[in-house]
Enzyme design. Structure first.
Site, PDB file in Angstrom:
ATOM      1  N   ASP A  65       0.840  -1.205   0.000  1.00 18.57           N
ATOM      2  CA  ASP A  65       0.000   0.000   0.000  1.00 18.57           C
ATOM      3  C   ASP A  65       0.871   1.249   0.000  1.00 18.57           C
ATOM      4  O   ASP A  65       2.043   1.216   0.403  1.00 18.57           O
ATOM      5  CB  ASP A  65      -0.961  -0.008   1.195  1.00 18.57           C
ATOM      6  CG  ASP A  65      -0.254  -0.074   2.540  1.00 18.57           C
ATOM      7  OD1 ASP A  65       0.788  -0.742   2.626  1.00 18.57           O
ATOM      8  OD2 ASP A  65      -0.733   0.551   3.499  1.00 18.57           O
ATOM      9  N   GLU A 130      -0.038  -1.001   5.809  1.00 21.15           N
ATOM     10  CA  GLU A 130       1.015  -0.515   6.687  1.00 21.15           C
ATOM     11  C   GLU A 130       0.847   0.970   6.934  1.00 21.15           C
ATOM     12  O   GLU A 130       1.038   1.466   8.039  1.00 21.15           O
ATOM     13  CB  GLU A 130       2.402  -0.785   6.078  1.00 21.15           C
ATOM     14  CG  GLU A 130       3.546  -0.675   7.087  1.00 21.15           C
ATOM     15  CD  GLU A 130       4.092   0.731   7.250  1.00 21.15           C
ATOM     16  OE1 GLU A 130       4.749   0.995   8.253  1.00 21.15           O
ATOM     17  OE2 GLU A 130       3.847   1.581   6.375  1.00 21.15           O
TER      18      GLU A 130
HETATM   19 ZN   LIG Z   1       6.702   2.114   4.283  1.00 20.80          ZN
END
Ligand SMILES: [Zn+2]
Length: 376
Positions: A65, A130
């Site tokens: 992501d 994340e």
């Molecule tokens: Zn990162």
């Protein structure tokens, strides 16, 4: 590798969406006979791929992501184009952290091609959440499941962008913890002309803030900077100019070293409030424990590989924000973070130099080889 990276950049995987990055990665890992597993929590995808059946588990940890682009017309080249100009590839997620994923996959192929007598097991663990809200802690859940099944990642290489001026000039062997809180200071509301009838929470807050600002929480250590305390938001007032408000709200955050614990910080913080006789309510949020890798196996291998390939030795530190390494650390894993330059991450015109990613890829291959000797 560069073409593959370009394909990954062209996927608009804004956190917490993967949007098909895993499909491309899985295709290559399947060809290497990795056993690929998709682990989904609350509609967020995670990919866990493993190879081998004996020895310690060495895991590459990463995320597909990316953060939002900001105004697209401010970019020199469209943020999801993967446009290459000379030695530079532009795009959201180039440095943070699709380039290190592309480099590691390339290194795996190179390493497996040499048909090594493998002395360890290899894992690749990727998440697509994340950059999002850490409260969702997907890697955290995967780790808890592993602990329950008595499995353990022994060594973990995180591909986050740790380099400053040159590839591999800085690696992380720890990260600070993050402890946040929202504090409500309670006073007594009333007419501004009748001070004897009010308790002004803004005055109480000012005493509290001075005390908090001047407190030395710890002095850090060789690897960690001293614990830092910051206030990010403060709000009070009823809107009327002739009313002393009854409450004040404040958001704050500690980034703390391994010299402090969250319990110690919480109790010191609250003892300041009590000492100043402040009436309050508090909501604590621990979003990351600090970690520090003390064992030398992976650390030595990474330092040696950087030296082999570049001729210089990295600085070992615990700078930067938190990373998913904090969840892995719960297993007692040796964690080292090594990735591209962090100069442009999360910025307009995020980019990587192709020559640098090629260098990173050589270092990753060297790590896979050196580890095989070290763990023989
Ligand atoms: Zn990162």
């Amino acid at each position: 590798m560069i073409e593959f990276l370009q394909k990954l950049i062209q996927i608009q995987s804004i956190s917490p969406k993967d949007e098909g990055c895993f499909d491309l990665i899985e295709e290559r890992l399947n060809k290497l006979n990795f056993k690929c597993e998709r682990i989904n929590y609350l509609n967020v995808e995670n990919l866990y791929a493993t190879y081998g059946d004996k020895g310690k588990i060495f895991c590459f940890l990463g995320h597909t992501d990316v953060v939002p682009t900001g105004p697209e017309d401010h970019w020199t080249h469209p943020p999801f184009s993967g446009h290459i100009e000379g030695d530079v590839m532009y795009g959201r997620g180039t440095a943070d952290m699709k380039a290190s994923i592309a480099a590691f996959i390339e290194s795996l192929e190179e390493f497996m091609d040499s048909k090594p007598d493998l002395n360890y097991r290899i894992a690749v663990l990727l998440t697509s959440n994340e950059e999002g809200d850490a409260a969702d802690g997907f890697i955290d859940k995967i780790v808890d499941d592993m602990i329950e099944k008595d499995e353990k990642i022994d060594l973990c290489l995180v591909g986050e962008p740790t380099s400053y001026k040159k590839i591999g000039d800085s690696i992380r062997i720890g990260r600070r913890g993050s402890l946040g809180g929202s504090l409500k200071i309670i006073g007594k509301q009333g007419h501004i002309a009748y001070p004897e009838n009010v308790v002004n929470p803004i005055f109480s807050a000012s005493d509290v803030i001075v005390k908090l600002k001047n407190t030395v929480w710890d002095n850090g250590n060789a690897i960690f900077q001293p614990t830092s305390f910051q206030i990010s938001n403060i709000h009070s007032g009823t809107g009327a100019k002739n009313i002393v408000p009854g409450e004040l709200d404040m958001f704050f955050n500690f980034r703390y070293s391994t010299e402090s614990t969250h319990e110690k910080l919480m109790s010191e913080f609250e003892s300041i409030l009590k000492e100043l006789n402040v009436e309050y309510e508090i909501d604590w949020k621990l979003s990351g424990l600090p970690y520090l890798t003390k064992e030398d196996n992976l650390k030595d291998v990474v330092v040696e590989s950087i030296l082999n390939i570049t001729g210089y030795s990295p600085d070992l530190n615990a700078k930067g924000g938190t990373s998913d390494g904090r969840f892995i650390a719960k297993m007692g894993t040796e964690i080292v973070e090594l990735g591209p330059l962090n100069e442009t991450i999360h910025q307009i015109d995020e980019h990587v130099k192709i020559s640098e990613i090629e260098l990173l890829q050589k270092i990753y291959t060297n790590i896979l080889n050196n580890l095989n000797q070290k763990l023989a």
